[in-house]
Design a protein around this motif. Structure first.
Motif, PDB file in Angstrom:
ATOM      1  N   GLU A  62       0.817  -1.215   0.000  1.00 38.99           N
ATOM      2  CA  GLU A  62       0.000   0.000   0.000  1.00 38.99           C
ATOM      3  C   GLU A  62       0.858   1.276   0.000  1.00 38.99           C
ATOM      4  O   GLU A  62       2.012   1.254   0.388  1.00 38.99           O
ATOM      5  N   MET A  63       0.274   2.372  -0.414  1.00 39.28           N
ATOM      6  CA  MET A  63       0.863   3.718  -0.334  1.00 39.28           C
ATOM      7  C   MET A  63       2.246   3.821  -0.986  1.00 39.28           C
ATOM      8  O   MET A  63       3.132   4.524  -0.492  1.00 39.28           O
ATOM      9  N   GLY A  64       2.430   3.112  -2.072  1.00 44.48           N
ATOM     10  CA  GLY A  64       3.693   3.249  -2.813  1.00 44.48           C
ATOM     11  C   GLY A  64       4.876   2.536  -2.184  1.00 44.48           C
ATOM     12  O   GLY A  64       6.019   2.726  -2.607  1.00 44.48           O
ATOM     13  N   ILE A  65       4.602   1.718  -1.162  1.00 48.00           N
ATOM     14  CA  ILE A  65       5.692   0.922  -0.586  1.00 48.00           C
ATOM     15  C   ILE A  65       6.066  -0.183  -1.569  1.00 48.00           C
ATOM     16  O   ILE A  65       5.197  -0.862  -2.105  1.00 48.00           O
ATOM     17  N   TYR A  66       7.351  -0.330  -1.862  1.00 46.66           N
ATOM     18  CA  TYR A  66       7.797  -1.547  -2.555  1.00 46.66           C
ATOM     19  C   TYR A  66       9.157  -1.953  -2.025  1.00 46.66           C
ATOM     20  O   TYR A  66       9.902  -1.145  -1.468  1.00 46.66           O
ATOM     21  N   LEU A  67       9.451  -3.227  -2.177  1.00 53.86           N
ATOM     22  CA  LEU A  67      10.699  -3.766  -1.635  1.00 53.86           C
ATOM     23  C   LEU A  67      11.045  -5.048  -2.366  1.00 53.86           C
ATOM     24  O   LEU A  67      10.190  -5.658  -2.998  1.00 53.86           O
ATOM     25  N   GLY A  68      12.306  -5.424  -2.314  1.00 53.21           N
ATOM     26  CA  GLY A  68      12.688  -6.630  -3.033  1.00 53.21           C
ATOM     27  C   GLY A  68      14.135  -7.005  -2.826  1.00 53.21           C
ATOM     28  O   GLY A  68      14.832  -6.432  -1.980  1.00 53.21           O
ATOM     29  N   GLN A  69      14.526  -7.994  -3.580  1.00 52.17           N
ATOM     30  CA  GLN A  69      15.881  -8.515  -3.467  1.00 52.17           C
ATOM     31  C   GLN A  69      16.480  -8.656  -4.866  1.00 52.17           C
ATOM     32  O   GLN A  69      15.841  -9.183  -5.763  1.00 52.17           O
ATOM     33  N   ARG A  70      17.696  -8.153  -5.029  1.00 59.37           N
ATOM     34  CA  ARG A  70      18.414  -8.360  -6.286  1.00 59.37           C
ATOM     35  C   ARG A  70      19.453  -9.464  -6.078  1.00 59.37           C
ATOM     36  O   ARG A  70      20.001  -9.612  -4.986  1.00 59.37           O
ATOM     37  N   VAL A  71      19.697 -10.224  -7.130  1.00 58.72           N
ATOM     38  CA  VAL A  71      20.722 -11.280  -7.085  1.00 58.72           C
ATOM     39  C   VAL A  71      21.812 -10.872  -8.070  1.00 58.72           C
ATOM     40  O   VAL A  71      21.545 -10.734  -9.265  1.00 58.72           O
ATOM     41  N   LEU A  72      23.019 -10.667  -7.576  1.00 58.48           N
ATOM     42  CA  LEU A  72      24.095 -10.112  -8.403  1.00 58.48           C
ATOM     43  C   LEU A  72      25.315 -11.036  -8.390  1.00 58.48           C
ATOM     44  O   LEU A  72      25.663 -11.590  -7.348  1.00 58.48           O
ATOM     45  N   PRO A  73      25.956 -11.202  -9.538  1.00 58.79           N
ATOM     46  CA  PRO A  73      27.148 -12.056  -9.562  1.00 58.79           C
ATOM     47  C   PRO A  73      28.300 -11.426  -8.787  1.00 58.79           C
ATOM     48  O   PRO A  73      28.412 -10.198  -8.722  1.00 58.79           O
ATOM     49  N   LEU A  74      29.153 -12.255  -8.205  1.00 57.30           N
ATOM     50  CA  LEU A  74      30.404 -11.739  -7.652  1.00 57.30           C
ATOM     51  C   LEU A  74      31.240 -11.180  -8.806  1.00 57.30           C
ATOM     52  O   LEU A  74      31.143 -11.641  -9.933  1.00 57.30           O
ATOM     53  N   ASP A  75      32.066 -10.186  -8.497  1.00 54.51           N
ATOM     54  CA  ASP A  75      32.934  -9.622  -9.534  1.00 54.51           C
ATOM     55  C   ASP A  75      34.043 -10.585  -9.935  1.00 54.51           C
ATOM     56  O   ASP A  75      34.392 -10.685 -11.109  1.00 54.51           O
ATOM     57  N   SER A  76      34.634 -11.264  -8.941  1.00 57.43           N
ATOM     58  CA  SER A  76      35.835 -12.057  -9.249  1.00 57.43           C
ATOM     59  C   SER A  76      35.966 -13.227  -8.291  1.00 57.43           C
ATOM     60  O   SER A  76      35.631 -13.128  -7.113  1.00 57.43           O
ATOM     61  N   VAL A  77      36.450 -14.322  -8.824  1.00 54.18           N
ATOM     62  CA  VAL A  77      36.576 -15.569  -8.068  1.00 54.18           C
ATOM     63  C   VAL A  77      37.936 -16.192  -8.361  1.00 54.18           C
ATOM     64  O   VAL A  77      38.387 -16.175  -9.505  1.00 54.18           O
ATOM     65  N   GLY A  78      38.573 -16.715  -7.326  1.00 59.31           N
ATOM     66  CA  GLY A  78      39.832 -17.442  -7.509  1.00 59.31           C
ATOM     67  C   GLY A  78      39.615 -18.924  -7.248  1.00 59.31           C
ATOM     68  O   GLY A  78      39.036 -19.299  -6.230  1.00 59.31           O
ATOM     69  N   ILE A  79      40.055 -19.755  -8.185  1.00 59.43           N
ATOM     70  CA  ILE A  79      39.931 -21.213  -8.023  1.00 59.43           C
ATOM     71  C   ILE A  79      41.308 -21.778  -7.711  1.00 59.43           C
ATOM     72  O   ILE A  79      42.256 -21.601  -8.485  1.00 59.43           O
ATOM     73  N   TYR A  80      41.415 -22.451  -6.589  1.00 63.78           N
ATOM     74  CA  TYR A  80      42.668 -23.091  -6.226  1.00 63.78           C
ATOM     75  C   TYR A  80      42.650 -24.535  -6.712  1.00 63.78           C
ATOM     76  O   TYR A  80      41.713 -25.276  -6.428  1.00 63.78           O
ATOM     77  N   VAL A  81      43.660 -24.922  -7.463  1.00 60.58           N
ATOM     78  CA  VAL A  81      43.769 -26.287  -7.980  1.00 60.58           C
ATOM     79  C   VAL A  81      45.045 -26.895  -7.390  1.00 60.58           C
ATOM     80  O   VAL A  81      46.138 -26.421  -7.670  1.00 60.58           O
TER      81      VAL A  81
END
Lengths: 427, 427
Positions: free
Chosen positions: B108-127
């Protein structure tokens, strides 16, 4: 009282934020490790001993009785009770959309596979003691766990000077349906949750903020149980355009600064006039606030203002900082939101002060701090489930693809892995 | 070679599993902390110094050139290349269902809310380096990150004795589109990923298994960056009914036991005959396996069998152990699956040996170990995103609910939080 940097100095801004992280030196780690080990070995006896030593309280049992819980909750005002009830409904409304069900996929030859989403069995919520009490945190921690389907939710909080728990905390516990409450704080409380004692059964995950001992203990037990995060001091970043009211911006910066002397309040504006007006307002409003001393320290140390060339540049800088709370005090916040890459929670438009979200709006106020919004999540229903995958191959499917699996296993010199396939394919 | 417990001894079973956890003693923490601090202070110079000290390799640069990467990948067999390509497609098929989009709610009354899902910028894989190489782990770590939308994925692996990287690892890197590869291992590698050096930019999250130094370093940098988990030694639990083939069960237990002397293989059966038949098969099959020594050690230490009264009891015991891998070698696995509460990944039916999932089926093989399936997740697309919430209140909405927010803020003695609302409501 708000230090101003120019645009060439934004590197300093980043280090301001990062240096506020909780640092765990070897001496602290040693001290906390000893407490954890002691509780692990000696259970309740050790917990009661530390409670006497650190909280100055000689208890004979840790559990809060339901009579005590009810009696304490009954001391709350009707206004407080009603407001908590409304907040609870809003928090449930926002978080119920996070419930996920898993999925199942089918492929050729009877192959199917999928993921199940299952609630954690048990969760421990740590509620700090000390001068201020945060019943809102109980809602923020417990309600997503309830929605996830967690059956056993336990609360730990240090005994007050009177040896009981705060009425508002008792009410919050009752509102979220927690009846297992213990008067234990500090590293000894975290140890009890992680390893269990005679009177406190161990849990699968520990959530909730705490002092540096609690944070260090959580870090050390991570892996034996899950934890939410290592919460650092709180921070706000406000981006204000020309239409923003300097009074409101100042009020919001102060709402962050009053938390503690390590709290950070940053203003990114597009004109020097705005920065000057906010500074004046900060002076004026601070005079009327009970936590003046904390506010002065916080703003001296970690209060910053910066005049940017554009709103776009404001958002770019905000992304570098990855603030816990970000207010977009601008005319068209919906246009800026897609540019925000790293922020725990974003408050849109002139009217949405952070305290709406802290208490009432429904989004979670347990948020990543100190730049960790780059990779950590707000607390949510996801925080209280775990996933489990499943896979089915028919014998035909295994025979059809067996050669590929054998090739991959042998490339890793894992012959027994290959043999498990071979044993089934030579029939 | 498979120790048998009776049903009264299941507590021992649990401690067998738990004592296999990676234990970090203060001496180890001290040593690893010093390496982290050294790399943080001295960057590449420290990394090169430790590479000389620990890997016996004097390098002048850390980055693997694209020529070197291509040349190494070209050494792979066509069969291996084709199998890896098929595995890649299956892994993408399973994981793409995990991509989530966030949500937005209106009130009501212009209330809105939510959740965004965003990728991580960078990932390191240890092998990890060492004798065996696990190209399959590169797929399992990198492909969910790609699906999440992570732009920068970096790989670190210790230099081989020849000073290069293994051809199969090079091929895996190319298959998942990684071109930023460094020859660095150990705690110094984790430090470089967490804090950055002159030649390696820091990342937001570090994933991948490693030895005890790597595990300890990951634990210590957790919070400065995110990590996947502290992976312990691998384990399998097989539940077999009367229709299961003892040869197949034995082959599957061996596929776990060959990993390392700490690996655990547990059989829960409903008849003593089955246990005896599996034991015989273990003897027989082990004789033909190259890793006999490891298998003997592993089965002596952590190989267990138990005869239960029913399949239901088998599952109950499995839930207490919370195994990384669970095979339901039973006629109707779909009926047992809903009873499974804690398991990283479940393999359904007689034909689905664990190695199908390790390499090929599509589910992730990066799984929680040592009983942590109670609260940790398999690696997935979720592991490479972070969430960010947003909230909008109109001024009317704020004025409508302002009193409740003020009540809650004042109950926590946070007057400036209340003032942020009051400033907006007195207009």
């Amino acid at each position: 009282m708000l230090k101003q940097l120019n645009i060439e100095q934004i590197d300093q801004l980043q280090s301001y934020i990062e240096e506020r992280r909780v640092v765990m030196n070897p001496a602290l780690i040693g001290r906390v490790s000893a407490i954890l080990e002691d509780v692990r070995m000696h259970g309740d006896e050790a917990v009661l001993r530390y409670t006497k030593q650190f909280d100055g309280m000689e208890l004979n049992k840790l559990r809060v009785s339901s009579e005590e819980l009810n009696a304490q909750a009954d001391l709350c005002t009707p206004e407080f009770r009603r407001s908590m009830q409304q907040a609870k409904e809003n928090i449930l409304f926002y978080h119920q959309a996070q419930i996920s069900k898993g999925y199942r996929l089918e492929k050729e030859m009877g192959i199917y596979l999928g993921q199940r989403v299952l609630p954690l069995d048990s969760v421990g919520i740590y509620v700090p003691g000390g001068s201020a009490q945060y019943p809102s945190s109980v809602l923020m921690n417990a309600l997503p766990a309830r929605l996830a389907g967690v059956k056993r939710i336990v609360m730990l909080t240090p005994p007050s000077k009177e040896g009981s728990i705060h009425p508002n905390i008792a009410l919050a516990a009752k509102l979220v349906g927690i009846d297992e409450v213990y008067k234990v704080g500090g590293a000894q409380g975290i140890a009890a949750l992680a390893y269990g004692t005679q009177s406190i059964a161990k849990v699968d995950k520990i959530v909730g903020p705490g002092n540096v001992y609690v944070a260090c203990a959580k870090k050390l037990v991570f892996g034996d149980v899950d934890i939410d995060m290592i919460a650092g001091p709180s921070e706000i970043l406000v981006i204000g355009d020309e239409g923003a009211n300097p009074k409101w911006i100042a009020a919001d910066l102060l709402s962050q600064a009053e938390h503690d002397p390590q709290a950070s309040a940053v203003l990114l504006a597009v004109s020097q006039n705005m920065v000057d007006a906010v500074k004046q307002e900060l002076q004026k409003q601070t005079r009327c606030l009970p936590r003046q001393k904390i506010i002065h320290e916080s703003l001296e140390n970690y209060g910053l203002a910066l005049v940017c060339e554009s709103l776009q540049q404001c958002v770019d800088i905000s992304n570098q900082i990855a603030p816990e709370h970000l207010e977009l005090m601008v005319d068209k916040p919906e246009e800026l939101l897609p540019l925000v890459r790293h922020a725990g929670s974003v408050f849109l438009g002139y009217a949405t002060c952070e305290s709406v979200g802290d208490y009432f709006g429904g989004t979670n106020h347990v948020l990543p701090t100190g730049g960790t919004a780059r990779f950590f999540n707000p607390l949510g229903v996801d925080s209280f489930v775990k996933k489990s995958s499943y896979l089915h191959y028919s014998i035909e499917a295994l025979q059809a693809y067996g050669d590929s699996i054998i090739t991959l296993a042998e490339a890793e010199q894992l012959q027994a892995h290959a043999n498990a396939v071979k044993a089934r394919c030579k029939t």
